[in-house]
Design a protein around this motif. Structure first.
Motif, PDB file in Angstrom:
ATOM      1  N   ALA A 139       0.842  -1.201   0.000  1.00 34.49           N
ATOM      2  CA  ALA A 139       0.000   0.000   0.000  1.00 34.49           C
ATOM      3  C   ALA A 139       0.874   1.246   0.000  1.00 34.49           C
ATOM      4  CB  ALA A 139      -0.914   0.009   1.224  1.00 34.49           C
ATOM      5  N   SER A 140       0.426   2.274  -0.737  1.00 36.16           N
ATOM      6  CA  SER A 140       1.128   3.557  -0.754  1.00 36.16           C
ATOM      7  C   SER A 140       0.101   4.684  -0.838  1.00 36.16           C
ATOM      8  CB  SER A 140       2.112   3.636  -1.924  1.00 36.16           C
ATOM      9  OG  SER A 140       1.430   3.537  -3.149  1.00 36.16           O
ATOM     10  N   TYR A 141       0.540   5.898  -0.443  1.00 37.23           N
ATOM     11  CA  TYR A 141      -0.363   7.051  -0.447  1.00 37.23           C
ATOM     12  C   TYR A 141      -0.687   7.513  -1.865  1.00 37.23           C
ATOM     13  CZ  TYR A 141       0.282   7.285   4.548  1.00 37.23           C
ATOM     14  OH  TYR A 141       0.293   6.975   5.881  1.00 37.23           O
ATOM     15  N   ARG A 142       0.273   7.400  -2.757  1.00 38.41           N
ATOM     16  CA  ARG A 142       0.068   7.698  -4.175  1.00 38.41           C
ATOM     17  C   ARG A 142       0.712   6.565  -4.955  1.00 38.41           C
ATOM     18  NH1 ARG A 142       1.829  11.917  -1.661  1.00 38.41           N
ATOM     19  NH2 ARG A 142       0.518  13.730  -1.371  1.00 38.41           N
ATOM     20  N   TYR A 143       0.216   6.337  -6.142  1.00 36.48           N
ATOM     21  CA  TYR A 143       0.755   5.236  -6.943  1.00 36.48           C
ATOM     22  C   TYR A 143       2.248   5.396  -7.195  1.00 36.48           C
ATOM     23  CZ  TYR A 143      -4.038   3.768  -7.772  1.00 36.48           C
ATOM     24  OH  TYR A 143      -5.326   3.336  -7.599  1.00 36.48           O
ATOM     25  N   LEU A 153      -4.798   5.352   1.404  1.00 37.89           N
ATOM     26  CA  LEU A 153      -3.721   4.682   0.696  1.00 37.89           C
ATOM     27  C   LEU A 153      -4.362   3.819  -0.382  1.00 37.89           C
ATOM     28  CD1 LEU A 153      -2.766   4.708   3.927  1.00 37.89           C
ATOM     29  CD2 LEU A 153      -0.803   3.592   2.923  1.00 37.89           C
ATOM     30  N   TYR A 154      -3.585   3.476  -1.385  1.00 38.71           N
ATOM     31  CA  TYR A 154      -4.032   2.559  -2.431  1.00 38.71           C
ATOM     32  C   TYR A 154      -3.291   1.248  -2.219  1.00 38.71           C
ATOM     33  CZ  TYR A 154      -5.728   6.891  -4.361  1.00 38.71           C
ATOM     34  OH  TYR A 154      -6.373   8.087  -4.517  1.00 38.71           O
ATOM     35  N   TYR A 155      -4.012   0.127  -2.270  1.00 42.22           N
ATOM     36  CA  TYR A 155      -3.375  -1.157  -1.978  1.00 42.22           C
ATOM     37  C   TYR A 155      -3.722  -2.180  -3.047  1.00 42.22           C
ATOM     38  CZ  TYR A 155      -7.598  -3.700  -0.716  1.00 42.22           C
ATOM     39  OH  TYR A 155      -8.806  -4.354  -0.776  1.00 42.22           O
ATOM     40  N   ASP A 156      -2.927  -3.225  -3.069  1.00 36.48           N
ATOM     41  CA  ASP A 156      -3.304  -4.432  -3.791  1.00 36.48           C
ATOM     42  C   ASP A 156      -2.665  -5.628  -3.113  1.00 36.48           C
ATOM     43  OD1 ASP A 156      -0.670  -4.674  -4.743  1.00 36.48           O
ATOM     44  OD2 ASP A 156      -1.169  -4.238  -6.809  1.00 36.48           O
ATOM     45  N   ILE A 157      -3.207  -6.793  -3.429  1.00 35.59           N
ATOM     46  CA  ILE A 157      -2.628  -8.060  -2.986  1.00 35.59           C
ATOM     47  C   ILE A 157      -2.290  -8.835  -4.248  1.00 35.59           C
ATOM     48  CG2 ILE A 157      -3.006 -10.245  -1.777  1.00 35.59           C
ATOM     49  CD1 ILE A 157      -4.947  -8.760   0.062  1.00 35.59           C
ATOM     50  N   GLN A 158      -1.049  -9.311  -4.299  1.00 34.67           N
ATOM     51  CA  GLN A 158      -0.613 -10.086  -5.452  1.00 34.67           C
ATOM     52  C   GLN A 158      -0.339 -11.522  -5.035  1.00 34.67           C
ATOM     53  OE1 GLN A 158       2.463  -8.360  -7.834  1.00 34.67           O
ATOM     54  NE2 GLN A 158       1.496  -6.355  -7.838  1.00 34.67           N
ATOM     55  N   ARG A 159      -0.686 -12.422  -5.931  1.00 37.31           N
ATOM     56  CA  ARG A 159      -0.406 -13.845  -5.749  1.00 37.31           C
ATOM     57  C   ARG A 159       0.824 -14.171  -6.587  1.00 37.31           C
ATOM     58  NH1 ARG A 159      -3.980 -18.787  -8.204  1.00 37.31           N
ATOM     59  NH2 ARG A 159      -2.878 -20.484  -7.157  1.00 37.31           N
ATOM     60  N   ILE A 160       1.835 -14.761  -5.948  1.00 40.21           N
ATOM     61  CA  ILE A 160       3.041 -15.196  -6.640  1.00 40.21           C
ATOM     62  C   ILE A 160       2.989 -16.721  -6.704  1.00 40.21           C
ATOM     63  CG2 ILE A 160       5.556 -15.100  -6.727  1.00 40.21           C
ATOM     64  CD1 ILE A 160       4.193 -12.314  -6.653  1.00 40.21           C
ATOM     65  N   CYS A 161       2.965 -17.262  -7.925  1.00 35.00           N
ATOM     66  CA  CYS A 161       2.875 -18.706  -8.111  1.00 35.00           C
ATOM     67  C   CYS A 161       3.586 -19.077  -9.409  1.00 35.00           C
ATOM     68  CB  CYS A 161       1.409 -19.138  -8.150  1.00 35.00           C
ATOM     69  SG  CYS A 161       1.156 -20.913  -8.280  1.00 35.00           S
ATOM     70  N   ASN A 162       4.512 -20.032  -9.333  1.00 37.23           N
ATOM     71  CA  ASN A 162       5.247 -20.509 -10.512  1.00 37.23           C
ATOM     72  C   ASN A 162       5.922 -19.376 -11.283  1.00 37.23           C
ATOM     73  OD1 ASN A 162       4.455 -23.201 -10.021  1.00 37.23           O
ATOM     74  ND2 ASN A 162       2.518 -22.851 -11.081  1.00 37.23           N
ATOM     75  N   GLY A 163       6.511 -18.424 -10.550  1.00 32.55           N
ATOM     76  CA  GLY A 163       7.237 -17.331 -11.185  1.00 32.55           C
ATOM     77  C   GLY A 163       6.367 -16.261 -11.807  1.00 32.55           C
ATOM     78  N   LYS A 164       5.065 -16.313 -11.565  1.00 33.14           N
ATOM     79  CA  LYS A 164       4.151 -15.313 -12.112  1.00 33.14           C
ATOM     80  C   LYS A 164       3.475 -14.559 -10.976  1.00 33.14           C
ATOM     81  CE  LYS A 164       3.083 -17.912 -16.292  1.00 33.14           C
ATOM     82  NZ  LYS A 164       2.031 -18.538 -17.094  1.00 33.14           N
ATOM     83  N   ALA A 165       3.323 -13.244 -11.172  1.00 37.94           N
ATOM     84  CA  ALA A 165       2.615 -12.408 -10.206  1.00 37.94           C
ATOM     85  C   ALA A 165       1.267 -12.027 -10.792  1.00 37.94           C
ATOM     86  CB  ALA A 165       3.426 -11.156  -9.894  1.00 37.94           C
ATOM     87  N   GLN A 166       0.226 -12.185  -9.996  1.00 37.94           N
ATOM     88  CA  GLN A 166      -1.123 -11.857 -10.444  1.00 37.94           C
ATOM     89  C   GLN A 166      -1.816 -11.055  -9.348  1.00 37.94           C
ATOM     90  OE1 GLN A 166      -3.767 -15.211 -10.735  1.00 37.94           O
ATOM     91  NE2 GLN A 166      -5.153 -14.132 -12.102  1.00 37.94           N
ATOM     92  N   ARG A 167      -2.283  -9.871  -9.695  1.00 42.45           N
ATOM     93  CA  ARG A 167      -3.037  -9.059  -8.743  1.00 42.45           C
ATOM     94  C   ARG A 167      -4.392  -9.720  -8.543  1.00 42.45           C
ATOM     95  NH1 ARG A 167      -5.409  -4.054 -10.607  1.00 42.45           N
ATOM     96  NH2 ARG A 167      -3.973  -4.409 -12.297  1.00 42.45           N
ATOM     97  N   ILE A 168      -4.786  -9.932  -7.268  1.00 40.46           N
ATOM     98  CA  ILE A 168      -6.047 -10.622  -7.010  1.00 40.46           C
ATOM     99  C   ILE A 168      -7.108  -9.723  -6.392  1.00 40.46           C
ATOM    100  CG2 ILE A 168      -5.014 -12.919  -6.858  1.00 40.46           C
ATOM    101  CD1 ILE A 168      -5.240 -12.608  -3.781  1.00 40.46           C
ATOM    102  N   VAL A 169      -6.696  -8.636  -5.753  1.00 42.07           N
ATOM    103  CA  VAL A 169      -7.646  -7.679  -5.189  1.00 42.07           C
ATOM    104  C   VAL A 169      -6.940  -6.337  -5.060  1.00 42.07           C
ATOM    105  CG1 VAL A 169      -7.154  -8.191  -2.758  1.00 42.07           C
ATOM    106  CG2 VAL A 169      -9.392  -7.323  -3.376  1.00 42.07           C
ATOM    107  N   GLN A 170      -7.713  -5.257  -5.148  1.00 39.80           N
ATOM    108  CA  GLN A 170      -7.156  -3.916  -4.995  1.00 39.80           C
ATOM    109  C   GLN A 170      -8.225  -3.015  -4.407  1.00 39.80           C
ATOM    110  OE1 GLN A 170      -6.172  -2.623  -8.949  1.00 39.80           O
ATOM    111  NE2 GLN A 170      -8.268  -2.062  -9.427  1.00 39.80           N
TER     112      GLN A 170
END
Length: 125
Positions: A46-50, A92-109
């Protein structure tokens, strides 16, 4: 690291400055089936600005298949900016990323709203 571009659910969260906070996310696919969370790591940022550096970065804990928990303790939330002259929330603006098999995927923001805790502001912890 390969990043998957995807549309994700937007969930706004509200927390009090200086409080312990725990949020559980149940992760399902488009058919409503639980996502297999084995062999995955989940990162919250999370950060205050992107364009700003991250104010919060931590791992989420996988508690069951398809279920993760984000825990923000008071040591983290006490450092977040909440007070302003109008006693409104800071965001703040946030996201949650899933890291699996060398790939990052944003799952919620979403937006993380920080409310000034009155007891915390008076110096009581």
């Amino acid at each position: 690291m390969i990043y998957n571009n995807n549309e994700v659910e937007k969930i706004d969260l509200e927390i009090n400055q200086g409080d312990d906070h725990q949020i559980t996310f149940n992760l399902t696919d488009d058919n409503g089936s639980l996502i297999d969370t084995s062999n995955s790591k989940f990162i919250f940022g999370a950060s205050y600005r992107y364009s700003d550096p991250l104010a919060i970065k931590c791992d989420c804990e996988v508690v069951n298949n398809g279920e993760i928990v984000l825990r923000l303790n008071r040591d983290i939330t006490a450092k977040l900016v909440a007070n302003n002259s109008h006693a409104k929330y800071n965001k703040l603006y946030y996201d949650i990323q899933r890291i699996c098999n060398g790939k990052a995927q944003r799952i919620v923001q979403g937006e993380l709203l920080i409310s000034p805790g009155l007891a915390f502001r008076e110096g009581n912890k």
